[in-house]
Design a protein around this motif. Structure first.
Motif, mmCIF file in Angstrom:
data_model
loop_
_atom_site.group_PDB
_atom_site.id
_atom_site.type_symbol
_atom_site.label_atom_id
_atom_site.label_comp_id
_atom_site.label_asym_id
_atom_site.label_seq_id
_atom_site.Cartn_x
_atom_site.Cartn_y
_atom_site.Cartn_z
ATOM 1 N N CYS A 21 5.401 -37.920 -8.038
ATOM 2 C CA CYS A 21 6.360 -37.411 -9.018
ATOM 3 C C CYS A 21 5.576 -37.044 -10.267
ATOM 4 O O CYS A 21 5.044 -37.927 -10.953
ATOM 5 C CB CYS A 21 7.416 -38.454 -9.328
ATOM 6 S SG CYS A 21 8.566 -37.974 -10.643
ATOM 7 N N TRP A 35 12.377 -44.422 -8.616
ATOM 8 C CA TRP A 35 12.533 -43.740 -7.333
ATOM 9 C C TRP A 35 13.876 -44.149 -6.734
ATOM 10 O O TRP A 35 14.213 -45.343 -6.685
ATOM 11 C CB TRP A 35 11.413 -44.118 -6.377
ATOM 12 C CG TRP A 35 10.109 -43.469 -6.681
ATOM 13 C CD1 TRP A 35 9.051 -44.011 -7.353
ATOM 14 C CD2 TRP A 35 9.716 -42.137 -6.335
ATOM 15 N NE1 TRP A 35 8.028 -43.099 -7.449
ATOM 16 C CE2 TRP A 35 8.417 -41.941 -6.821
ATOM 17 C CE3 TRP A 35 10.334 -41.091 -5.643
ATOM 18 C CZ2 TRP A 35 7.722 -40.735 -6.648
ATOM 19 C CZ3 TRP A 35 9.646 -39.910 -5.473
ATOM 20 C CH2 TRP A 35 8.363 -39.736 -5.974
ATOM 21 N N ARG A 44 23.445 -42.895 -3.454
ATOM 22 C CA ARG A 44 22.079 -42.932 -3.955
ATOM 23 C C ARG A 44 21.730 -44.347 -4.398
ATOM 24 O O ARG A 44 22.494 -44.986 -5.114
ATOM 25 C CB ARG A 44 21.949 -41.947 -5.126
ATOM 26 C CG ARG A 44 20.534 -41.573 -5.448
ATOM 27 C CD ARG A 44 20.490 -40.421 -6.427
ATOM 28 N NE ARG A 44 20.990 -39.181 -5.840
ATOM 29 C CZ ARG A 44 20.926 -38.012 -6.459
ATOM 30 N NH1 ARG A 44 20.401 -37.911 -7.672
ATOM 31 N NH2 ARG A 44 21.393 -36.930 -5.871
ATOM 32 N N TYR A 94 14.292 -39.168 -4.523
ATOM 33 C CA TYR A 94 14.291 -38.539 -5.840
ATOM 34 C C TYR A 94 13.502 -39.396 -6.825
ATOM 35 O O TYR A 94 13.541 -40.631 -6.762
ATOM 36 C CB TYR A 94 15.717 -38.415 -6.387
ATOM 37 C CG TYR A 94 16.671 -37.630 -5.540
ATOM 38 C CD1 TYR A 94 17.385 -38.237 -4.510
ATOM 39 C CD2 TYR A 94 16.898 -36.274 -5.787
ATOM 40 C CE1 TYR A 94 18.280 -37.523 -3.739
ATOM 41 C CE2 TYR A 94 17.795 -35.554 -5.015
ATOM 42 C CZ TYR A 94 18.475 -36.184 -4.003
ATOM 43 O OH TYR A 94 19.370 -35.468 -3.237
ATOM 44 N N CYS A 95 12.836 -38.757 -7.752
ATOM 45 C CA CYS A 95 12.331 -39.494 -8.891
ATOM 46 C C CYS A 95 13.191 -39.124 -10.103
ATOM 47 O O CYS A 95 13.750 -38.024 -10.167
ATOM 48 C CB CYS A 95 10.855 -39.219 -9.152
ATOM 49 S SG CYS A 95 10.399 -37.518 -9.547
ATOM 50 N N ALA A 96 13.287 -40.062 -11.022
ATOM 51 C CA ALA A 96 14.150 -39.873 -12.182
ATOM 52 C C ALA A 96 13.562 -40.625 -13.363
ATOM 53 O O ALA A 96 12.838 -41.601 -13.189
ATOM 54 C CB ALA A 96 15.553 -40.376 -11.882
ATOM 55 N N SER A 98 14.192 -42.524 -17.160
ATOM 56 C CA SER A 98 15.101 -43.158 -18.096
ATOM 57 C C SER A 98 14.390 -43.275 -19.438
ATOM 58 O O SER A 98 13.295 -43.831 -19.511
ATOM 59 C CB SER A 98 15.508 -44.549 -17.597
ATOM 60 O OG SER A 98 16.099 -44.465 -16.325
ATOM 61 N N PRO A 106 19.350 -43.162 -14.950
ATOM 62 C CA PRO A 106 18.376 -42.241 -15.541
ATOM 63 C C PRO A 106 19.029 -41.089 -16.290
ATOM 64 O O PRO A 106 20.184 -40.726 -16.045
ATOM 65 C CB PRO A 106 17.589 -41.737 -14.330
ATOM 66 C CG PRO A 106 18.510 -41.914 -13.178
ATOM 67 C CD PRO A 106 19.327 -43.127 -13.486
ATOM 68 N N TYR A 108 17.213 -38.088 -16.554
ATOM 69 C CA TYR A 108 16.706 -36.860 -15.964
ATOM 70 C C TYR A 108 16.373 -37.098 -14.489
ATOM 71 O O TYR A 108 15.870 -38.160 -14.131
ATOM 72 C CB TYR A 108 15.437 -36.387 -16.699
ATOM 73 C CG TYR A 108 15.612 -36.230 -18.191
ATOM 74 C CD1 TYR A 108 15.265 -37.266 -19.059
ATOM 75 C CD2 TYR A 108 16.135 -35.056 -18.726
ATOM 76 C CE1 TYR A 108 15.437 -37.133 -20.430
ATOM 77 C CE2 TYR A 108 16.302 -34.915 -20.093
ATOM 78 C CZ TYR A 108 15.954 -35.963 -20.938
ATOM 79 O OH TYR A 108 16.128 -35.826 -22.287
ATOM 80 N N TRP A 109 16.616 -36.070 -13.702
ATOM 81 C CA TRP A 109 16.359 -36.143 -12.270
ATOM 82 C C TRP A 109 15.427 -35.022 -11.846
ATOM 83 O O TRP A 109 15.509 -33.902 -12.354
ATOM 84 C CB TRP A 109 17.665 -36.002 -11.487
ATOM 85 C CG TRP A 109 18.590 -37.171 -11.606
ATOM 86 C CD1 TRP A 109 19.569 -37.354 -12.542
ATOM 87 C CD2 TRP A 109 18.627 -38.316 -10.759
ATOM 88 N NE1 TRP A 109 20.206 -38.549 -12.323
ATOM 89 C CE2 TRP A 109 19.656 -39.162 -11.236
ATOM 90 C CE3 TRP A 109 17.906 -38.720 -9.643
ATOM 91 C CZ2 TRP A 109 19.973 -40.384 -10.625
ATOM 92 C CZ3 TRP A 109 18.217 -39.939 -9.043
ATOM 93 C CH2 TRP A 109 19.234 -40.750 -9.536
ATOM 94 N N GLN A 111 14.044 -32.866 -8.329
ATOM 95 C CA GLN A 111 14.647 -32.454 -7.069
ATOM 96 C C GLN A 111 14.216 -33.435 -5.992
ATOM 97 O O GLN A 111 13.263 -34.175 -6.177
ATOM 98 C CB GLN A 111 14.241 -31.016 -6.713
ATOM 99 C CG GLN A 111 13.010 -30.873 -5.845
ATOM 100 C CD GLN A 111 11.736 -31.317 -6.511
ATOM 101 O OE1 GLN A 111 11.690 -31.561 -7.696
ATOM 102 N NE2 GLN A 111 10.684 -31.434 -5.722
ATOM 103 N N GLY A 112 14.909 -33.507 -4.911
ATOM 104 C CA GLY A 112 14.595 -34.466 -3.870
ATOM 105 C C GLY A 112 13.534 -33.978 -2.917
ATOM 106 O O GLY A 112 13.266 -32.777 -2.798
#
Length: 119
Positions: A21, A35, A44, A94-96, A98, A106, A108-109, A111-112
């Motif tokens: 990521c 993650w 999710r 996905y990574c995000a 915080s 979080p 922000y995200w 894309q997967g």
């Protein structure tokens, strides 16, 4: 803030895979990268996170002992090393990020990236 996840693919049960990521656009060091994964037909789930400034990590019990989250701050990249993969690990990952909030919520995200584990 932008997040870009990569590294998904098809792997046999028992195998390994490493997700990456790449994160950019932060204005401070006070953030966490988490993650998450979403299996077919399920919600999710947050599975791991790492603090950018202190490197503290957290794992969901479903991945403890098999997955490792790490970061290379010089490359602005967080990794998720996944070992001993099981078919039930099949999901979109996905990574995000915080920023000053709980890592589980979080701001922000990315894309997967799809991980498929065959039996």
């Amino acid at each position: 803030v932008q997040l870009q996840a990569s590294g998904g693919g098809l792997v046999q049960a028992g195998g390994s895979l490493r997700l990456s990521c790449t994160a950019s656009g932060f204005t401070s060091d006070d953030y966490q990268i988490g993650w998450f994964r979403q299996a077919p037909g399920k919600g999710r789930l947050g599975i791991a996170c790492i603090g950018h400034s202190d490197g503290r990590t957290y794992y969901d019990r479903s991945v403890t002992g098999r997955f490792t989250v790490s970061s290379d701050n010089a490359k602005n990249t967080v990794y998720l090393q996944m070992n001993k993969l099981k078919p039930e690990d099949t999901a979109v990952y996905y990574c995000a990020a915080s920023v000053g909030s709980s890592w589980y919520q979080p701001d922000y995200w990315g894309q997967g990236t799809l991980v498929t584990v065959s039996s």
